[in-house]
Design a protein around this motif. Sequence first.
Motif, PDB file in Angstrom:
ATOM      1  N   LYS A 130     -23.042 -25.465  51.741  1.00  0.00           N
ATOM      2  CA  LYS A 130     -23.103 -24.587  52.849  1.00  0.00           C
ATOM      3  C   LYS A 130     -21.906 -24.390  53.765  1.00  0.00           C
TER       4      LYS A 130
ATOM      5  N   ASP B 267     -28.693 -17.334  46.877  1.00  0.00           N
ATOM      6  CA  ASP B 267     -27.414 -17.872  47.426  1.00  0.00           C
ATOM      7  C   ASP B 267     -26.079 -17.336  46.924  1.00  0.00           C
TER       8      ASP B 267
ATOM      9  N   ALA C  71     -31.631 -13.314  57.069  1.00  0.00           N
ATOM     10  CA  ALA C  71     -31.268 -14.557  56.419  1.00  0.00           C
ATOM     11  C   ALA C  71     -32.688 -15.682  56.364  1.00  0.00           C
ATOM     12  N   GLN C  72     -32.833 -16.264  55.267  1.00  0.00           N
ATOM     13  CA  GLN C  72     -33.896 -16.837  55.014  1.00  0.00           C
ATOM     14  C   GLN C  72     -34.210 -18.018  55.997  1.00  0.00           C
ATOM     15  N   GLU C  73     -33.136 -18.343  56.848  1.00  0.00           N
ATOM     16  CA  GLU C  73     -33.009 -19.691  57.823  1.00  0.00           C
ATOM     17  C   GLU C  73     -34.156 -19.075  59.041  1.00  0.00           C
TER      18      GLU C  73
ATOM     19  N   ARG D 149     -22.466 -19.748  50.397  1.00  0.00           N
ATOM     20  CA  ARG D 149     -21.955 -21.379  50.206  1.00  0.00           C
ATOM     21  C   ARG D 149     -20.584 -21.194  49.543  1.00  0.00           C
TER      22      ARG D 149
ATOM     23  N   THR E 282     -28.003 -17.586  51.617  1.00  0.00           N
ATOM     24  CA  THR E 282     -27.111 -18.234  52.059  1.00  0.00           C
ATOM     25  C   THR E 282     -25.847 -18.151  51.465  1.00  0.00           C
TER      26      THR E 282
ATOM     27  N   GLY F 136     -21.395 -15.421  57.034  1.00  0.00           N
ATOM     28  CA  GLY F 136     -22.755 -14.910  56.824  1.00  0.00           C
ATOM     29  C   GLY F 136     -22.958 -13.620  57.508  1.00  0.00           C
TER      30      GLY F 136
END
Length: 885
Positions: free
Chosen positions: A521, A557, A481-483, A515, A513, A51
């Motif tokens: 993930k 993703d 990142a979206q998190e 994966r 993300t 990531g």
Amino acid sequence: MNNSRYNPASVEKYWYEKWLESKCFQPAGYTGVPYVIVIPPPNITGYLHIGHALNNTIQDILIRWKRMQGFNTLWVPGTDHAGIATQNVVEKELLKKGLTREKLGREKFLEEVWKWREKYGNRIIEQLKRLGVSCDWERVCFTMDEKFSRAVQTVFISLYNKGLIYRGTRIINWCPRCTTALSDEEVEYKENNGELYYLKYPVEENGYIIVATTRPETMLGDTAVAVNPKDERYKNLFGKKVRLPFVERLIPIIFDTQVEMEFGTGAVKVTPSHDPVDYEIAKRHNLDFVTVMDEKGMMNENAGIFKGLDRFECRKKIIEQLNRLGLIEKIEPYTFRLGHCYRCDTIIEPYVSQQWFVKMKQLAEPAIKVVVDGQLKFYPERWTKLYLHWLNNIQDWCISRQIWWGHRIPIWYCSNQGCPPIASIQKPEKCSCCNSDKLRQDEDVLDTWFSSWLWPFAVFGWPDKTKDLEYFYPTSTLVTAQEILFFWVARMVMAGFEFTGKKPFESVYIHGTVRDETGRKMSKSLGNAIDPIEIIDEVGADALRFSLISLTAFGQDVFLPRNFYHKGRNFLNKIWNSFRYIEMLAERNNFTKFRMDSLHENSKEFRLPEKWILTLLNIKITQVTQCLENFRFNEAADLLYEFFWHELCDWYLELSKKYKEKDSYLISCAIPVLVFVFDRTIKLLHPFIPFITEEVHNRIKKYMDTTDTFVTSSFWPEPTQFLQFDDSLEQMERIKKIVVEIRDIKACFKIPFTSMLEASYNGISLLDCDDNKDSVEFLSKVKFQKVPRVQINLSDEIVRNWDKGWFSIKVKGVIDKKAEIQRLMTDKEKVTRVYNELEKKLANQSFLSRAPMDVIQKTKKLRDELKEEIFKIDRNIKLLTGEGI
């Protein structure tokens, strides 16, 4: 390095050191138009994971591209102190020595953390360098640096003095493993396959009321049973009480509209100290608060006979006892979402505790307005809605943490409990209320994100009014990142407006993300993690970067198969081998260098292949630039991959081989065009694959009149109008089509591609031009002769209608046409048999109603593929028989 083989390890090490020595990554003072990125600071506990590799590759593409466009670029690197995560790591290290932080005490424990940070804290920085990122490494920031700490303390005191920070007792998320509070955003919810327990609580006078719960261990803290006032089943229990098993406490049955009648029996236990919904019910009904666990999730003295048990062990014991007492109605499987600590994955415990909070509503207002007004944009745009939804429903932020590593809260308490707290960066000499010098600092530290939300301006020296802050802030683009959209991005926007009066960045690109190919993930615990450093060791950073970005669709993703990096590895080899060919071609023909004005002068002599590749280059420059402007990184990479491999190499480079050695056209036109197009393409590729492009640019620039020291500091290509020949595109496409057709015929009938065959044609205007005919003949290995009339011998030739005429290839002695026709007929019979079986299956309603959808889809796909295969076989049979001529 050895010229015959590309060695990424030596090339990447050499050029990164050269870039650093030459200060290529540093801005040129405070002149020109700035383009600024601040890195999302990785935790000091971290290793470079895939990531990180994706996130930093995207940032590096942007910063290198903008640097080449002439912007005064700056990419600020740094690391985050990661309070909970770092403390956990150091505590584990101490346990190996038989030590705990409690044994060491706060001061000595923090000394150990700083020692650990000095040893391991820059590990991820060194790994980022191996990825090739072009940060200004003389500006590395750390969220616990002295200057950064002063910024954090200044912000706390400012908000405290405005009344936006307060201390209060509320129910919060508590991690029993980390023994600290967590904000709502730090809780990760996962599906849990548990049980729903139906417990019988004795009503005071007679009978039972049955409550449904997923957490029977908290029953010891119940202070009421609640039902909905609209629920007819319980109207007769108004004013009644129940006796709570084990603790024998009488608790009321209350009526509250928040109770869901459909859940369980419609009657629920109310545990105000251990459930956020129950906490609100208790406040409305003035219920008691009974806490039955301690900070480590162990049952306390309020748990009676269960004191000292772990909360989950207590659950088992309570169920055993209730069974023995006949107080369990039933137990059902039940799936529900369960909160986990985002750092250690421990199941969190709702817990009533005194904590520090920030009032967020007022801070959120300008952060909402700037996005609604279109002054701050998200890419992809869909994230705008989620951002606004969160801010419009924002809750107060719990910012205190019960750990030692972090920014200690700058609040001081007087030993005289009647005096108010004092907010101060330094320890006050005396209490301003009573003049006592007996002052102690608050034990808690601030949430890690309380420092991170200041990152875009604190890295430039805020709260001081520095030249850096004036010139480089606001920054340009945030890549993240979206998190952490809520953790970090939204809070940075709020902080930017509150403390600088400006938005912290112009745009936000949120990538997906990473994966595995099944959609899971990536994580070490699942065993599917990919180590980017291992890939760099094997094939180099460029191969990793290009492969990764090629699979990264706009904001989607990323799904990675285990060998995903092979595409990049193969592409680098193609680039290297192409460069070696050009270099050898230039050396063999004693080519020295060309100037742009000579390229302009000779352009009127250019033939179709040169006109075509130059025109196509102009188009690709425009397309790639537009893709980067819109954060379409994979589309830009794909355009360059297709152009370099399948246009420049497969077509133009191959065509260049038709020119004779030492030929004047080869030296004055073809080689200059080849070198020019190759170098411009290398510049377009540089942001994606910086190492190999730097290497080949610095080797090929001896053939050009250029002053470039590095490709990384050279100019970004722009279309060259005097090298635009629009009519060449259609002509070259016609050449490519006939070449592909001839190659397909050879492949179909297993004729070696290198076999030179006799051919004839008529009615194809393209081949009437000698230069075009030469190109077709060279690329398809046939020799054409124009015949004045149709003279076809079907037994010896394969004939194909084309354009307004036809062409034929003589195959006598090369293939046995009768045998080939028989082979194709046999193949068709076999394929048709399977095709008919699949058609029959797909027409069967029983199959369609019972088979899984993926099986049906695979069957349809196979059916369609076989249909296409039958079409090709029929086409090839017609070629052999001459049918349709």
